[in-house]
Design a protein around this motif. Structure first.
Motif, PDB file in Angstrom:
ATOM      1  N   ILE A 166       0.876  -1.174   0.000  1.00 17.53           N
ATOM      2  CA  ILE A 166       0.000   0.000   0.000  1.00 17.53           C
ATOM      3  C   ILE A 166       0.900   1.206   0.000  1.00 17.53           C
ATOM      4  O   ILE A 166       1.651   1.451   0.932  1.00 17.53           O
ATOM      5  N   SER A 223      12.939  -2.023  -0.288  1.00 16.51           N
ATOM      6  CA  SER A 223      12.351  -2.043   1.045  1.00 16.51           C
ATOM      7  C   SER A 223      11.471  -3.275   1.249  1.00 16.51           C
ATOM      8  O   SER A 223      11.305  -3.731   2.376  1.00 16.51           O
ATOM      9  N   ALA A 243       7.214  -6.757   5.530  1.00 22.33           N
ATOM     10  CA  ALA A 243       6.001  -6.047   5.132  1.00 22.33           C
ATOM     11  C   ALA A 243       5.943  -4.629   5.686  1.00 22.33           C
ATOM     12  O   ALA A 243       5.239  -3.784   5.161  1.00 22.33           O
ATOM     13  N   LEU A 244       6.697  -4.359   6.756  1.00 23.69           N
ATOM     14  CA  LEU A 244       6.553  -3.062   7.421  1.00 23.69           C
ATOM     15  C   LEU A 244       7.352  -1.955   6.754  1.00 23.69           C
ATOM     16  O   LEU A 244       6.933  -0.810   6.721  1.00 23.69           O
ATOM     17  N   LEU A 245       8.513  -2.315   6.209  1.00 25.30           N
ATOM     18  CA  LEU A 245       9.389  -1.268   5.672  1.00 25.30           C
ATOM     19  C   LEU A 245       8.784  -0.479   4.510  1.00 25.30           C
ATOM     20  O   LEU A 245       8.919   0.738   4.473  1.00 25.30           O
ATOM     21  N   ILE A 292       5.826   0.412   4.033  1.00 24.66           N
ATOM     22  CA  ILE A 292       4.893   1.396   4.589  1.00 24.66           C
ATOM     23  C   ILE A 292       5.674   2.626   5.038  1.00 24.66           C
ATOM     24  O   ILE A 292       5.312   3.762   4.735  1.00 24.66           O
ATOM     25  N   LEU A 293       6.778   2.360   5.754  1.00 19.82           N
ATOM     26  CA  LEU A 293       7.580   3.468   6.280  1.00 19.82           C
ATOM     27  C   LEU A 293       8.254   4.228   5.144  1.00 19.82           C
ATOM     28  O   LEU A 293       8.324   5.452   5.156  1.00 19.82           O
TER      29      LEU A 293
END
Lengths: 298, 353
Positions: free
Chosen positions: A32, A84, A89-91, A93-94
């Motif tokens: 996303i 990334s 999965a988190l990177l 987004i950041l």
């Protein structure tokens, strides 16, 4: 009332258009992109610059801006997202959130806080309308935006199911390793998909600028609209996005009827209701977008 | 090599010294207002609030794997409920903490919805919640939309009493929240939290209560950020919804945690300290300052995703405030495998050539 419904449906076309790129990237890359709205605003500013400085009509300007957006999409995937995404999965987004802050504030630095619009550069199209039976006036621009959304969503659907490149994108999104084994260049497929997504974002930005005003920080609301339309659209196909956009717009129209400040509240509440229905029915939602054609083809 | 039993360590000599140092620093900070100027007291209060924000966001994202871009909702609600409670006649200082409890309670029903979402959907779903809450708070007649209102009941205290009281409240809140988080992460819940972050399905399969544990973190983070919002209101008095429900608060949290080191207890504190210094030096640079923050977060997530502390910890084996266990081979065993084994291999390959 029927007038409001028709206007709502037409506004839904815009929301479907801006949601299209977000859900496309999510279904293909599992990312996303939080810079989605900011990139749309970037495209609007690029068209505004071409129109106000060089007197290039926004429609002609698209011939310059859309390839540019495609290039941005390609670069985004190659230099930011691909890298990334390897970190979990988190990177992403950041990373995309950081990108959004940079884009928004660079636009502010460059163009200041003034709100702009592309409406002055498209002649009478910004206010022309057709009279429909029952004393209903529909804006020509709104109809053009709606038709563009339908053609774009349909075109993407056909592209994914009926072309080799589309099939390789779907194969890569389903399982990049296996796709690689059967000779699909996964990196290329993802970069092409990102480029396509950014072209749709560029178009959405153009219509944002033509139908309304925008400023450097207008990206965040656009991102939220796109996300809400995609979630409300839920499971099914790209057409779900169109339905989601229409439902979002109708909920906003209804909210505005109830309370002067109810426009945005109506949209957010519709999003929560859709989420609730989806969670209780454990539907596929955003995740399921684009899945239907994949199942059909297999 | 297999005969050597691995050492399982937690507290080391360094970490014991660090714990004593932390206690000393807190004691020193507690008496500091007597020596500091009014401006310095205000600035350090802001630092405490930043540490709370960073630690709470890190608890959620770094340990729970839940990246939210809507945490400003709890910051704004912390301030809003303080205004509401103080308006209802509660002592303003008491209102700050009751407000945080209300925020924690309000986060429970939100978690029922949001924790069903994954990754990016959770992140942006929280943003929608923040946007909706902002609009609803604007409808409150007391708040008067974007005009906002003030925590007027604080005016009965004179400026210096107010300043020092808020300073101590912020220091106490920060210390208590860090202690609770530290205790939580060291206990069995901490093990569960890390198991969920690393692999949710695997954790569930060995009997970890995934949803309950995530909810605990979610509510704790909401409560802590609620306190931060309430304290911020106490320092600035005025409440404008636009300022408190601004996504930039979450941007600051992300910056602090990413730069300091996501998922490390010390990293969040280091990140808050760095952010505080950067803000003090470059905050006046306006929009370029924000561009710099965004770009730094971007670069860190791409090149140094473990942040400064995570990288240092990895390289030098530092552990100041260990929340987990570490398995290490005894020194002589590491020597055999690390230092001697590889030259032997090189010689054999050379002999073959």
């Amino acid at each position: 009332m029927s007038n409001q419904i028709i206007q709502g449906i037409l506004l839904g076309g815009y929301y479907a258009l801006i949601a299209c790129g977000l859900s496309f990237m999510f279904s293909v890359m599992r990312i996303i992109n939080l810079a989605h709205g900011s990139l749309a605003v970037l495209s609007a500013f690029a068209l505004w610059l071409l129109a106000s400085r060089f007197h290039i009509s926004p429609f002609l300007g698209l011939l310059i801006v859309l390839p540019l957006m495609a290039a941005i999409g390609w670069a985004l995937q190659r230099f930011l997202l691909e890298r990334s995404a390897r970190g979990g999965a988190l990177l992403p987004i950041l990373t995309t959130f950081g990108l959004a802050i940079v884009i928004d504030n660079l636009l502010f630095e460059q163009f200041g806080a003034d709100t702009r619009s592309l409406a002055p550069f498209i002649g009478s199209l910004s206010y022309d309308s057709w009279e429909w039976p029952g004393n209903i006036y529909v804006g020509k621009l709104a109809v053009i935006i709606f038709m563009t959304a339908v053609v774009l969503l349909g075109g993407l659907q056909l592209f994914l199911t009926h072309t080799g490149l589309g099939r390789s994108i779907r194969a890569t999104s389903a399982d990049p390793d296996t796709a690689g084994l059967v000779g699909v260049d996964a990196r290329r497929a993802m970069a092409v998909a990102a480029a396509i997504a950014m072209v749709t974002v560029g178009l959405a930005g153009a219509f944002l600028g033509m139908r309304a005003t925008f400023d450097p920080y207008a990206g965040a609301p656009q991102l939220l609209f796109a996300f809400e339309a995609a979630v409300i659209g839920g499971a099914g196909s790209l057409w779900g996005t169109l339905i989601g956009g229409i439902v979002l717009a109708l909920a906003q129209t209804l909210g505005a009827q109830v309370h002067p400040q109810g426009f945005l509240i109506g949209g957010h509440v519709a999003f929560l209701i859709a989420l609730f229905i989806r969670l209780s029915a454990s539907g596929l939602g955003l995740r399921g977008l684009l899945r239907l054609p994949a199942r059909k083809a297999s | 090599m297999s005969a050597v039993a691995p050492l399982i360590e937690r507290g080391t000599a360094t970490s014991r010294i660090a714990a004593i140092a932390a206690a000393l620093i807190i004691a020193l900070l507690a008496i500091a207002p007597q020596f500091l100027s009014a401006g310095a007291v205000d600035r350090i209060t802001a630092l405490f609030i930043y540490v709370i924000l960073a630690a709470m966001w890190n608890a959620l994202a770094g340990f729970g794997g839940l990246v939210s871009v809507g945490q400003q909702v709890f910051f704004g609600l912390g301030a809003y409920f303080s205004i509401r409670l103080a308006n209802a006649g509660l002592n303003p200082f008491v209102a700050l903490f009751v407000s945080a409890i209300v925020v924690g309670a309000a986060s429970w029903p939100i978690s029922l919805f949001m924790l069903r979402l994954k990754n990016g959907e959770f992140a942006i779903g929280m943003w929608v919640i923040a946007a909706l809450t902002h609009l609803l708070v604007n409808l409150d007649r007391l708040v008067q939309g974007e005009t906002g209102t003030s925590l007027i009941s604080l005016n009965v205290y004179d400026a210096s009493t107010r300043r020092v009281t808020i300073y101590w409240l912020a220091l106490a809140s920060m210390t208590a929240l860090l202690a609770v988080l530290f205790g939580l992460l060291r206990g069995s819940t901490g093990a569960a939290i890390r198991a969920i972050r690393d692999n949710e399905d695997a954790a569930a399969s060995i009997g970890v209560r995934v949803t309950g544990t995530k909810r605990l973190l979610f509510v704790l983070a909401a409560f802590g950020i609620g306190i931060a919002g309430a304290l911020w209101l106490a320092t600035s008095i005025t409440f404008q919804p636009k300022t408190y429900f601004n996504v930039q608060w979450t941007a600051y949290m992300i910056f602090m945690v990413l730069v300091g080191g996501i998922g490390t207890f010390e990293g969040a504190i280091l990140g808050a300290l760095l952010f505080f210094l950067i803000e003090t030096w470059f905050g006046s640079a306006g929009v370029w300052y924000l561009i710099g923050l965004g770009a730094t977060a971007l670069v860190f997530s791409l090149l140094l995703p473990r942040g400064l502390w995570g990288t240092l910890e990895e390289r030098f084996g530092w552990r100041l405030l260990p929340v987990g266990y570490r398995v290490r081979l005894p020194i002589n065993a590491t020597d055999t495998t690390g230092e001697i084994a590889s030259p032997v291999q090189t010689t054999t390959s050379r002999e073959k050539a």
